[in-house]
Design a protein around this motif. Structure first.
Motif, PDB file in Angstrom:
ATOM      1  N   THR A  38       0.844  -1.214   0.000  1.00 19.01           N
ATOM      2  CA  THR A  38       0.000   0.000   0.000  1.00 19.01           C
ATOM      3  C   THR A  38       0.869   1.250   0.000  1.00 19.01           C
ATOM      4  O   THR A  38       0.915   1.982  -0.982  1.00 19.01           O
ATOM      5  CB  THR A  38      -0.935   0.001   1.221  1.00 19.01           C
ATOM      6  N   ASN A  65      -3.987   8.170  18.793  1.00 18.57           N
ATOM      7  CA  ASN A  65      -4.238   7.558  17.486  1.00 18.57           C
ATOM      8  C   ASN A  65      -3.539   6.201  17.405  1.00 18.57           C
ATOM      9  O   ASN A  65      -2.322   6.139  17.274  1.00 18.57           O
ATOM     10  CB  ASN A  65      -3.732   8.507  16.396  1.00 18.57           C
ATOM     11  N   HIS A  70       0.985  -5.595  12.348  1.00 18.97           N
ATOM     12  CA  HIS A  70       1.227  -6.343  11.111  1.00 18.97           C
ATOM     13  C   HIS A  70       1.794  -7.723  11.453  1.00 18.97           C
ATOM     14  O   HIS A  70       2.721  -7.831  12.266  1.00 18.97           O
ATOM     15  CB  HIS A  70       2.222  -5.596  10.224  1.00 18.97           C
ATOM     16  N   THR A 100      -7.268  -4.236   6.552  1.00 19.05           N
ATOM     17  CA  THR A 100      -7.029  -4.196   7.998  1.00 19.05           C
ATOM     18  C   THR A 100      -8.353  -4.461   8.703  1.00 19.05           C
ATOM     19  O   THR A 100      -9.371  -3.851   8.366  1.00 19.05           O
ATOM     20  CB  THR A 100      -6.454  -2.822   8.410  1.00 19.05           C
ATOM     21  N   VAL A 102     -10.368  -4.491  12.317  1.00 22.34           N
ATOM     22  CA  VAL A 102     -10.394  -4.076  13.720  1.00 22.34           C
ATOM     23  C   VAL A 102     -11.338  -5.014  14.466  1.00 22.34           C
ATOM     24  O   VAL A 102     -12.506  -5.166  14.084  1.00 22.34           O
ATOM     25  CB  VAL A 102     -10.854  -2.608  13.863  1.00 22.34           C
ATOM     26  N   LEU A 119      -7.098   1.295  23.685  1.00 23.60           N
ATOM     27  CA  LEU A 119      -8.401   0.754  23.270  1.00 23.60           C
ATOM     28  C   LEU A 119      -8.486  -0.745  23.573  1.00 23.60           C
ATOM     29  O   LEU A 119      -7.469  -1.422  23.699  1.00 23.60           O
ATOM     30  CB  LEU A 119      -8.610   0.965  21.769  1.00 23.60           C
ATOM     31  N   LEU A 122      -8.181  -4.090  18.483  1.00 26.60           N
ATOM     32  CA  LEU A 122      -6.869  -4.142  17.843  1.00 26.60           C
ATOM     33  C   LEU A 122      -7.064  -4.153  16.330  1.00 26.60           C
ATOM     34  O   LEU A 122      -7.948  -4.848  15.817  1.00 26.60           O
ATOM     35  CB  LEU A 122      -6.136  -5.416  18.290  1.00 26.60           C
ATOM     36  N   ALA A 123      -6.251  -3.362  15.622  1.00 31.49           N
ATOM     37  CA  ALA A 123      -6.266  -3.353  14.155  1.00 31.49           C
ATOM     38  C   ALA A 123      -5.207  -4.336  13.667  1.00 31.49           C
ATOM     39  O   ALA A 123      -4.045  -4.248  14.050  1.00 31.49           O
ATOM     40  CB  ALA A 123      -5.984  -1.948  13.635  1.00 31.49           C
ATOM     41  N   SER A 147       1.807   4.679   8.479  1.00 30.38           N
ATOM     42  CA  SER A 147       2.485   5.153   7.282  1.00 30.38           C
ATOM     43  C   SER A 147       3.708   5.981   7.699  1.00 30.38           C
ATOM     44  O   SER A 147       3.666   6.690   8.710  1.00 30.38           O
ATOM     45  CB  SER A 147       1.519   5.970   6.425  1.00 30.38           C
ATOM     46  N   GLU A 184      -3.596   3.443   1.131  1.00 30.49           N
ATOM     47  CA  GLU A 184      -3.504   2.588   2.309  1.00 30.49           C
ATOM     48  C   GLU A 184      -4.551   1.473   2.299  1.00 30.49           C
ATOM     49  O   GLU A 184      -5.520   1.510   1.537  1.00 30.49           O
ATOM     50  CB  GLU A 184      -3.683   3.404   3.590  1.00 30.49           C
ATOM     51  N   SER A 185      -4.353   0.534   3.229  1.00 29.48           N
ATOM     52  CA  SER A 185      -5.284  -0.583   3.353  1.00 29.48           C
ATOM     53  C   SER A 185      -6.687  -0.076   3.687  1.00 29.48           C
ATOM     54  O   SER A 185      -6.859   0.963   4.313  1.00 29.48           O
ATOM     55  CB  SER A 185      -4.802  -1.533   4.456  1.00 29.48           C
ATOM     56  N   ILE A 187      -9.844  -0.299   5.958  1.00 30.14           N
ATOM     57  CA  ILE A 187     -10.033  -0.736   7.353  1.00 30.14           C
ATOM     58  C   ILE A 187     -11.503  -1.036   7.598  1.00 30.14           C
ATOM     59  O   ILE A 187     -12.365  -0.186   7.357  1.00 30.14           O
ATOM     60  CB  ILE A 187      -9.565   0.332   8.365  1.00 30.14           C
ATOM     61  N   LEU A 198     -14.383   1.553   8.085  1.00 29.65           N
ATOM     62  CA  LEU A 198     -13.791   2.641   8.872  1.00 29.65           C
ATOM     63  C   LEU A 198     -12.908   3.539   8.013  1.00 29.65           C
ATOM     64  O   LEU A 198     -12.743   4.714   8.306  1.00 29.65           O
ATOM     65  CB  LEU A 198     -12.967   2.068  10.029  1.00 29.65           C
ATOM     66  N   GLY A 230      -7.767   8.007  13.900  1.00 28.35           N
ATOM     67  CA  GLY A 230      -6.831   8.698  13.026  1.00 28.35           C
ATOM     68  C   GLY A 230      -7.488   9.358  11.831  1.00 28.35           C
ATOM     69  O   GLY A 230      -6.813  10.004  11.035  1.00 28.35           O
ATOM     70  N   MET A 231      -8.791   9.189  11.671  1.00 27.74           N
ATOM     71  CA  MET A 231      -9.446   9.741  10.494  1.00 27.74           C
ATOM     72  C   MET A 231      -9.778  11.211  10.742  1.00 27.74           C
ATOM     73  O   MET A 231     -10.931  11.620  10.726  1.00 27.74           O
ATOM     74  CB  MET A 231     -10.692   8.922  10.151  1.00 27.74           C
TER      75      MET A 231
HETATM   76  O1  TXA Z   1      -1.861   0.448   4.402  1.00 29.07           O
HETATM   77  C1  TXA Z   1      -1.794   0.691   5.602  1.00 29.07           C
HETATM   78  O2  TXA Z   1      -2.702   0.410   6.397  1.00 29.07           O
HETATM   79  C2  TXA Z   1      -0.494   1.366   6.104  1.00 29.07           C
HETATM   80  C3  TXA Z   1       0.653   0.365   5.939  1.00 29.07           C
HETATM   81  C4  TXA Z   1       1.957   0.926   6.462  1.00 29.07           C
HETATM   82  O3  TXA Z   1       0.339  -0.844   6.562  1.00 29.07           O
HETATM   83  N1  TXA Z   1      -0.640   1.777   7.463  1.00 29.07           N
HETATM   84  C5  TXA Z   1      -1.402   2.845   7.829  1.00 29.07           C
HETATM   85  O4  TXA Z   1      -1.325   3.169   9.171  1.00 29.07           O
HETATM   86  O5  TXA Z   1      -2.094   3.462   7.042  1.00 29.07           O
HETATM   87  P1  TXA Z   1      -1.813   4.585   9.764  1.00 29.07           P
HETATM   88  O6  TXA Z   1      -1.361   4.577  11.169  1.00 29.07           O
HETATM   89  O7  TXA Z   1      -1.311   5.670   8.901  1.00 29.07           O
HETATM   90  O8  TXA Z   1      -3.370   4.496   9.718  1.00 29.07           O
HETATM   91  C6  TXA Z   1      -4.010   3.555  10.564  1.00 29.07           C
HETATM   92  C7  TXA Z   1      -5.418   3.964  10.861  1.00 29.07           C
HETATM   93  C8  TXA Z   1      -5.519   5.206  11.718  1.00 29.07           C
HETATM   94  O9  TXA Z   1      -6.551   6.021  11.192  1.00 29.07           O
HETATM   95  C9  TXA Z   1      -5.931   4.639  13.094  1.00 29.07           C
HETATM   96  O10 TXA Z   1      -6.700   5.547  13.834  1.00 29.07           O
HETATM   97  C10 TXA Z   1      -6.723   3.420  12.694  1.00 29.07           C
HETATM   98  O11 TXA Z   1      -6.007   2.885  11.615  1.00 29.07           O
HETATM   99  N2  TXA Z   1      -6.772   2.416  13.779  1.00 29.07           N
HETATM  100  C11 TXA Z   1      -5.741   1.737  14.328  1.00 29.07           C
HETATM  101  N3  TXA Z   1      -6.163   0.945  15.336  1.00 29.07           N
HETATM  102  C12 TXA Z   1      -7.502   1.114  15.427  1.00 29.07           C
HETATM  103  C13 TXA Z   1      -8.535   0.583  16.264  1.00 29.07           C
HETATM  104  N4  TXA Z   1      -8.272  -0.281  17.242  1.00 29.07           N
HETATM  105  N5  TXA Z   1      -9.809   0.995  16.056  1.00 29.07           N
HETATM  106  C14 TXA Z   1     -10.095   1.873  15.063  1.00 29.07           C
HETATM  107  N6  TXA Z   1      -9.163   2.417  14.239  1.00 29.07           N
HETATM  108  C15 TXA Z   1      -7.892   2.051  14.411  1.00 29.07           C
END
Ligand code: TXA
Ligand code: MG
Length: 328
Positions: A38, A65, A70, A100, A102, A119, A122-123, A147, A184-185, A187, A198, A230-231
């Motif tokens: 991604t 956030n 992985h 991804t 959750v 939380l 877990l993602a 990212s 990105e992936s 979610i 999400l 994180g959104m």
């Molecule tokens: O493609 C991807 O997903 C990339 C590659 C590096 O794997 N990773 C990525 O991570 O985009 P990041 O941290 O930029 O975005 C992750 C999102 C954030 O919006 C975060 O809030 C959400 O995932 N997230 C993580 N754990 C969560 C949870 N337990 N519940 C809801 N949202 C969660």
């Protein structure tokens, strides 16, 4: 390498020797930028609060956030969370790959509570990139990886993008060329028998719905869905302002075109996400082109309109956040 660097950064090709060296660094609590299908991720040992804290510091990311964990395979992921039938169906269909999930954290979940932002969910993600999975296997433990950009900025799809944002803040950057998807992936939340979108991303909604055999709700439509903290409205932001659905290019603007819609207008700089209106090609170019147009020095980037179907949902989500008022 920057002077006074907290962490002298080594950008190297993702050879077996360099993967082994990066894995050793991760086991000792270091930070490694790894290629995924991604975008590039900033990886650290998922089981360590100290390693997770280094990620938040390096990115300047607010610690409310949470990070995605992985795994090298679905069985490893399934040990850390409670996957319901929907989650199992989706995992079987799309892992390894850019989805991804959750889900509620398993009792005894080993992923750092700091990385989970406290939380009880877990993602989980099993990346579809050989180098990412090889690195996780070499470490012998899951890796958390957001990212590999400074918080709020455009996601990186090349090793050079990572270096531009994080030189002196990451120990190793493993270079495996441009990220093939560039978005990105996707979610999804799988909680209490409900599936919620999400974050739209590299796997399109239609593919998820085909596997589940029914439509899935948007997070905002479902008040019991877990929030994706994180959104934030403003994210993926270049330095320039971003003007969406442009039908002309104004004085001193750069143009981010799609299908040649803005070709007739003079522009300070111009890139076409996909002259043939191919959304997969547009997704792969999106972040790199935003960075390149930003470097032209234009005050504003005018963006042609992009259809909201398929990958357009994820592309438009990122563009809306890039255009949102900045609250960084
Ligand atoms: O493609 C991807 O997903 C990339 C590659 C590096 O794997 N990773 C990525 O991570 O985009 P990041 O941290 O930029 O975005 C992750 C999102 C954030 O919006 C975060 O809030 C959400 O995932 N997230 C993580 N754990 C969560 C949870 N337990 N519940 C809801 N949202 C969660
Ligand atoms: Mg990100």
């Amino acid at each position: 390498m920057s002077e006074n660097a907290e962490r002298p950064t080594r950008l190297v090709p993702a050879t077996p020797d360099n993967i082994a060296a990066a894995a050793r660094c991760l086991r000792e609590g270091g930070l490694v930028a790894m290629p995924t299908e991604t975008v590039y991720g900033l990886a650290a040992l998922a089981t360590s609060d100290a390693a997770a804290a280094s990620i938040y510091a390096a990115k300047g990311r607010p610690s409310f956030n949470p990070l995605i964990a992985h795994f090298a395979c679905g069985d490893d992921a399934a040990r850390e969370a409670v996957l319901d039938d929907n989650a199992k169906l989706l995992a079987a269909a799309f892992w390894p790959g850019p989805l991804t999930i959750v889900a509620p954290a398993a009792p005894g979940c080993r992923v750092s509570l700091l990385a989970r932002a406290g939380l009880d969910t877990l993602a989980l993600r099993v990346p579809g990139h050989d180098i990412a999975r090889a690195l996780i296997e070499a470490v012998g433990a899951p890796l958390v990886a957001p990212s590999a950009n400074r918080s709020g900025r455009v996601s990186p799809t090349t090793a050079a993008h990572v270096l531009a944002d994080l030189d002196g803040r990451v120990d190793w950057i493993l270079d495996a060329g441009a990220s093939p998807h560039g978005l990105e992936s996707t979610i999804v939340g799988c909680i209490d028998g409900e599936v919620t979108l999400l974050r739209p991303g590299a796997i399109v909604r239609e593919s998820l719905e085909a596997v589940l055999g029914r439509p899935i709700a948007q997070a905002a439509d479902n008040p019991t869905a877990p929030a994706a903290p994180g959104m934030l409205a403003s994210h993926y932001a270049p330095r320039a302002a971003v003007r969406l659905n442009a039908t002309e290019v104004r004085a001193n603007e750069a143009a981010l075109d799609f299908g040649g819609a803005l070709a007739g207008f003079p522009a300070k700089a111009r890139l076409d996400l996909s002259p043939s209106r191919d959304l997969a090609e547009a997704a792969a170019h999106l972040f790199a082109y935003l960075r390149e147009l930003d470097a032209s020095g234009a005050k504003t980037i005018a963006v042609a309109s992009i259809p909201e179907r398929g990958l357009g949902e994820g592309i438009n989500d990122r563009l809306r956040r890039a255009a949102a008022p900045r609250v960084l």
